[in-house]
Design a protein around this motif. Sequence first.
Motif, mmCIF file in Angstrom:
data_model
loop_
_atom_site.group_PDB
_atom_site.id
_atom_site.type_symbol
_atom_site.label_atom_id
_atom_site.label_comp_id
_atom_site.label_asym_id
_atom_site.label_seq_id
_atom_site.Cartn_x
_atom_site.Cartn_y
_atom_site.Cartn_z
ATOM 1 N N ASP A 267 0.885 -1.031 -0.146
ATOM 2 C CA ASP A 267 0.254 0.051 0.238
ATOM 3 C C ASP A 267 0.609 1.206 -0.130
ATOM 4 N N PRO A 268 1.447 2.019 -0.710
ATOM 5 C CA PRO A 268 2.391 2.453 -1.400
ATOM 6 C C PRO A 268 2.214 4.151 -0.413
ATOM 7 N N ARG A 269 0.909 4.622 -0.814
ATOM 8 C CA ARG A 269 0.267 5.694 -0.541
ATOM 9 C C ARG A 269 0.482 5.585 1.183
ATOM 10 N N TYR A 270 -0.218 4.471 2.235
ATOM 11 C CA TYR A 270 -0.673 4.223 2.906
ATOM 12 C C TYR A 270 0.834 3.896 4.049
ATOM 13 N N SER A 271 1.777 3.078 3.882
ATOM 14 C CA SER A 271 2.035 2.747 4.438
ATOM 15 C C SER A 271 3.665 3.373 5.265
ATOM 16 N N VAL A 272 3.546 4.488 4.904
ATOM 17 C CA VAL A 272 4.078 5.392 6.614
ATOM 18 C C VAL A 272 3.430 5.796 7.389
ATOM 19 N N VAL A 273 2.408 5.652 6.915
ATOM 20 C CA VAL A 273 1.118 6.207 7.924
ATOM 21 C C VAL A 273 0.920 4.544 8.271
ATOM 22 N N LYS A 274 0.384 3.936 8.376
ATOM 23 C CA LYS A 274 0.314 1.825 9.204
ATOM 24 C C LYS A 274 0.965 2.368 10.093
ATOM 25 N N GLY A 275 2.819 1.796 9.383
ATOM 26 C CA GLY A 275 3.107 1.729 9.639
ATOM 27 C C GLY A 275 4.220 3.210 10.307
ATOM 28 N N MET A 276 3.870 3.427 10.673
ATOM 29 C CA MET A 276 4.108 3.920 12.213
ATOM 30 C C MET A 276 3.329 4.410 13.419
ATOM 31 N N ARG A 277 1.665 3.756 13.290
ATOM 32 C CA ARG A 277 1.043 2.868 13.556
ATOM 33 C C ARG A 277 1.578 1.656 14.853
#
Length: 332
Positions: free
Chosen positions: A307-317
């Motif tokens: 999920d390239p667009r949301y990978s950053v924020v999902k991983g932060m969570r």
Amino acid sequence: MVKTVNPLDVVVGLDVGRSGVKLAFRFNNEVKTQFIPSVVMPAKKITYDTNAKQTAENTVELEGKSYFVGETAIEQGAQQTVGLSNDWLKGFEHKALLIRSKRLLNSYGIVPRLIVVGLPVSTFESNAEILFEQVDEIFDCSVQPVPQPWGVYQDFLLNDEGRLKNSSVSASREKFAVIDIGHYTTDILLMSNQNWIQESSGSTVGMSKAVAELQNKLGASGISATTIECQSIIKTRQIKEFGKYRDVGEIVDDSIPATVEVVVQQTRNLLESQARTIDHILVAGGGSDCVYKHLNAMWPQTTLVDDPRYSVVKGMRKFGISTALSQPSLLD
């Protein structure tokens, strides 16, 4: 009797990017992602407001002034997204987006106890304290700033409960590079045995360079388009003209190579000396489709994340949950 707080319900990933705010949180036992366009403008009176509920949701008060945020700002005439400078955290726009983010979370009944937030690699050291203070002021909870690509790395390693994925037990000891192609910056992160290798990490241009190039090319052909419209055209490859959509894929294609060339070259500068020894090169971000094939052609261990667009924020969570599980006091 004190009720035990479930970290899954009170940990939020938050990325206030230059093109949009991305959030990841759990609602009704499902991880959700939400997007708020990073557009802010002074509010004005709308004489006949046909969408008063949305307008109210997208109007924030800050230091005695009112601002339209997100979709309402776009509809009411904002020309571009915010924050196209390294010191944008010092302006009112960033705080306005944080207030709108809090309101969105509250609409789902989410009151965060821990928020993990991100910064570009190049400005992390200088801006982490400022970001911490702003998020703490708005949300009044524990705050953990991280470099943005760290989220992609954690998204790969961890499941939604903040635990190592079965296949990641050995991966956690391997060497990773993350390339996150965002709007304002592309961020490169190198991890070895879970240690951040700072000298091989950094930032370069993002897709805003391609957006500006597209805007110039459209202007040269007699078409005046706002920055916000050009961001959409980059994705859809279409432009709306007099009630119909016209394919402008060739112009889009001509606008992207200069940005890709800079991103690829800077990535090579940082990683090439170690590329042979890297186990996984993860590509993420809104501009990943434009760059991935070029990186994969150089380094075959390069993969595009799920999920390239949301990978950053999902991983932060996920990282926040993992941290809270080992440090429960963060949720007090």
